[in-house]
Design a protein around this motif. Structure first.
Motif, PDB file in Angstrom:
ATOM      1  N   LEU A   9       0.804  -1.212   0.000  1.00  0.00           N
ATOM      2  CA  LEU A   9       0.000   0.000   0.000  1.00  0.00           C
ATOM      3  C   LEU A   9       0.843   1.271   0.000  1.00  0.00           C
ATOM      4  CD1 LEU A   9      -2.817  -0.987   2.511  1.00  0.00           C
ATOM      5  CD2 LEU A   9      -2.835  -1.139   0.019  1.00  0.00           C
ATOM      6  N   THR A  10       2.157   1.126   0.092  1.00  0.00           N
ATOM      7  CA  THR A  10       3.014   2.312   0.074  1.00  0.00           C
ATOM      8  C   THR A  10       2.930   3.044  -1.263  1.00  0.00           C
ATOM      9  OG1 THR A  10       4.864   0.865  -0.566  1.00  0.00           O
ATOM     10  CG2 THR A  10       4.654   1.444   1.774  1.00  0.00           C
ATOM     11  N   GLY A  11       2.542   2.318  -2.323  1.00  0.00           N
ATOM     12  CA  GLY A  11       2.360   2.965  -3.616  1.00  0.00           C
ATOM     13  C   GLY A  11       1.270   4.031  -3.566  1.00  0.00           C
ATOM     14  N   ILE A  12       0.216   3.771  -2.796  1.00  0.00           N
ATOM     15  CA  ILE A  12      -0.854   4.759  -2.640  1.00  0.00           C
ATOM     16  C   ILE A  12      -0.325   5.999  -1.936  1.00  0.00           C
ATOM     17  CG2 ILE A  12      -3.113   5.193  -1.606  1.00  0.00           C
ATOM     18  CD1 ILE A  12      -3.697   2.230  -1.865  1.00  0.00           C
ATOM     19  N   LEU A  13       0.517   5.781  -0.913  1.00  0.00           N
ATOM     20  CA  LEU A  13       1.105   6.907  -0.198  1.00  0.00           C
ATOM     21  C   LEU A  13       1.977   7.751  -1.128  1.00  0.00           C
ATOM     22  CD1 LEU A  13       1.584   8.362   2.496  1.00  0.00           C
ATOM     23  CD2 LEU A  13       3.496   6.792   2.913  1.00  0.00           C
ATOM     24  N   PRO A  25       2.926  14.245 -12.732  1.00  0.00           N
ATOM     25  CA  PRO A  25       2.038  13.083 -12.535  1.00  0.00           C
ATOM     26  C   PRO A  25       2.588  11.787 -13.119  1.00  0.00           C
ATOM     27  CG  PRO A  25       0.784  15.000 -13.248  1.00  0.00           C
ATOM     28  CD  PRO A  25       2.230  15.368 -13.376  1.00  0.00           C
ATOM     29  N   LEU A  26       3.248  11.869 -14.293  1.00  0.00           N
ATOM     30  CA  LEU A  26       3.790  10.667 -14.910  1.00  0.00           C
ATOM     31  C   LEU A  26       4.880  10.049 -14.046  1.00  0.00           C
ATOM     32  CD1 LEU A  26       3.818   8.763 -17.314  1.00  0.00           C
ATOM     33  CD2 LEU A  26       5.432  10.301 -18.442  1.00  0.00           C
ATOM     34  N   LEU A  27       5.751  10.902 -13.502  1.00  0.00           N
ATOM     35  CA  LEU A  27       6.803  10.393 -12.625  1.00  0.00           C
ATOM     36  C   LEU A  27       6.225   9.822 -11.336  1.00  0.00           C
ATOM     37  CD1 LEU A  27       9.504  13.216 -13.023  1.00  0.00           C
ATOM     38  CD2 LEU A  27       9.437  10.962 -14.121  1.00  0.00           C
ATOM     39  N   THR A  30       4.653   6.408 -12.111  1.00  0.00           N
ATOM     40  CA  THR A  30       5.707   5.434 -12.403  1.00  0.00           C
ATOM     41  C   THR A  30       6.424   5.014 -11.129  1.00  0.00           C
ATOM     42  OG1 THR A  30       6.023   6.425 -14.589  1.00  0.00           O
ATOM     43  CG2 THR A  30       7.779   5.011 -13.753  1.00  0.00           C
ATOM     44  N   ALA A  31       6.752   5.985 -10.278  1.00  0.00           N
ATOM     45  CA  ALA A  31       7.415   5.665  -9.011  1.00  0.00           C
ATOM     46  C   ALA A  31       6.523   4.812  -8.126  1.00  0.00           C
ATOM     47  CB  ALA A  31       7.799   6.961  -8.292  1.00  0.00           C
ATOM     48  N   ALA A  32       5.229   5.121  -8.096  1.00  0.00           N
ATOM     49  CA  ALA A  32       4.301   4.327  -7.289  1.00  0.00           C
ATOM     50  C   ALA A  32       4.239   2.887  -7.787  1.00  0.00           C
ATOM     51  CB  ALA A  32       2.920   4.958  -7.302  1.00  0.00           C
ATOM     52  N   GLY A  33       4.236   2.723  -9.122  1.00  0.00           N
ATOM     53  CA  GLY A  33       4.216   1.368  -9.672  1.00  0.00           C
ATOM     54  C   GLY A  33       5.483   0.593  -9.353  1.00  0.00           C
ATOM     55  N   LEU A  34       6.635   1.258  -9.439  1.00  0.00           N
ATOM     56  CA  LEU A  34       7.896   0.590  -9.125  1.00  0.00           C
ATOM     57  C   LEU A  34       7.960   0.182  -7.654  1.00  0.00           C
ATOM     58  CD1 LEU A  34      10.368   2.855 -11.146  1.00  0.00           C
ATOM     59  CD2 LEU A  34       9.645   0.526 -11.711  1.00  0.00           C
ATOM     60  N   ILE A  35       7.537   1.074  -6.775  1.00  0.00           N
ATOM     61  CA  ILE A  35       7.572   0.770  -5.340  1.00  0.00           C
ATOM     62  C   ILE A  35       6.598  -0.361  -4.997  1.00  0.00           C
ATOM     63  CG2 ILE A  35       7.016   1.722  -3.057  1.00  0.00           C
ATOM     64  CD1 ILE A  35       8.115   4.389  -4.043  1.00  0.00           C
TER      65      ILE A  35
END
Length: 247
Positions: A9-13, A25-27, A30-35
């Motif tokens: 759930l850290t991706g949501i954070l 927003p794109l970055l 992308t960062a949320a998906g990687l995490i």
């Protein structure tokens, strides 16, 4: 009983914080998906494969986003002003007539599956709303902000309602296929997508009649609203509008 793993759930954070601090927003996504991928123990190859699969599944959305800069450039160089001046040159063009024609065309095209033929971003904002506003200004002169907002809202509603009721007639539309699959999964046989599309036609016709009736009353509503804001009495009639247009 295993403990609940909240680490994915850290991706949501990351998304919440990224948008809160107004990062790209794109970055952020992308960062949320990687995490999130790292949190669920995906290796790098699997993560790249997942990103590629989701991109290919949403490539239509990506192509739609590429259209937006083109529309923005056209607006910057006078697309809305040109639409207003063109409508002002047409005698007999009123806000209600323009929106009524658009509603019929939009619902018909949606019923044929041409959902991307028009829309809020590519048609309503740069073309339909300025044309409707230009027609009203041609009759009433400078429009108060409340009237402009009302006409813009009706323009947006025309597109939403026409698409909502028209798209269900198209048998290859996702919602129709979803209803067909749901019925079959629950043991309801004998209903095909064609049947769902045919039964959507009476609803679309009813929506067309109701909305055209609302639009027929729009001219009176505009007149009354302008008179109220300008503190002048008015008695609306189609003849008075036509006389102003011919003058």
């Amino acid at each position: 009983m295993s403990e609940l793993n909240l680490l994915p759930l850290t991706g949501i954070l990351v998304v919440v914080l990224g948008f809160a601090f107004r990062f790209n927003p794109l970055l952020v996504v992308t960062a949320a998906g990687l995490i999130t991928g790292w949190a669920v123990d995906l290796n790098f190859a699997e993560l790249l494969a997942t990103f590629g699969e989701k991109f290919m599944n949403s490539r239509q959305l990506a192509s739609f986003l590429l259209i937006l800069p083109v529309i923005a450039i056209l607006e910057r160089y006078g697309l809305q002003n040109r639409a207003k001046s063109w409508i002002a040159s047409i005698k007999g063009a009123t806000t209600a007539r323009i929106l009524s024609v658009y509603f019929v065309v939009r619902e018909t095209s949606a019923a044929l599956g041409l959902l991307s033929l028009a829309g809020q971003a590519q048609t309503v904002r740069p073309l339909l709303a300025p044309m409707a506003l230009g027609a009203a200004a041609n009759v009433h002169g400078d429009l108060p902000k409340e009237v402009k907002d009302m006409i813009s809202a009706h323009s947006a509603a025309c597109d939403n309602i026409a698409v909502f009721f028209g798209e269900d007639i198209f048998i290859a539309f996702g919602a129709v296929l979803l209803m067909d699959a749901f019925l079959k999964e629950n043991g309801i046989a004998g209903i095909e997508p064609l049947h769902i599309g045919l039964w959507a036609i009476p609803t679309a016709i009813a929506a067309l009649i109701v909305h055209l009736f609302r639009l027929a009353r729009l001219e009176a509503k505009i007149c009354n609203k302008i008179a109220e804001l300008r503190n002048t009495p008015t008695n609306y009639s189609d003849k008075s509008i036509d006389s102003k247009e011919t003058a």
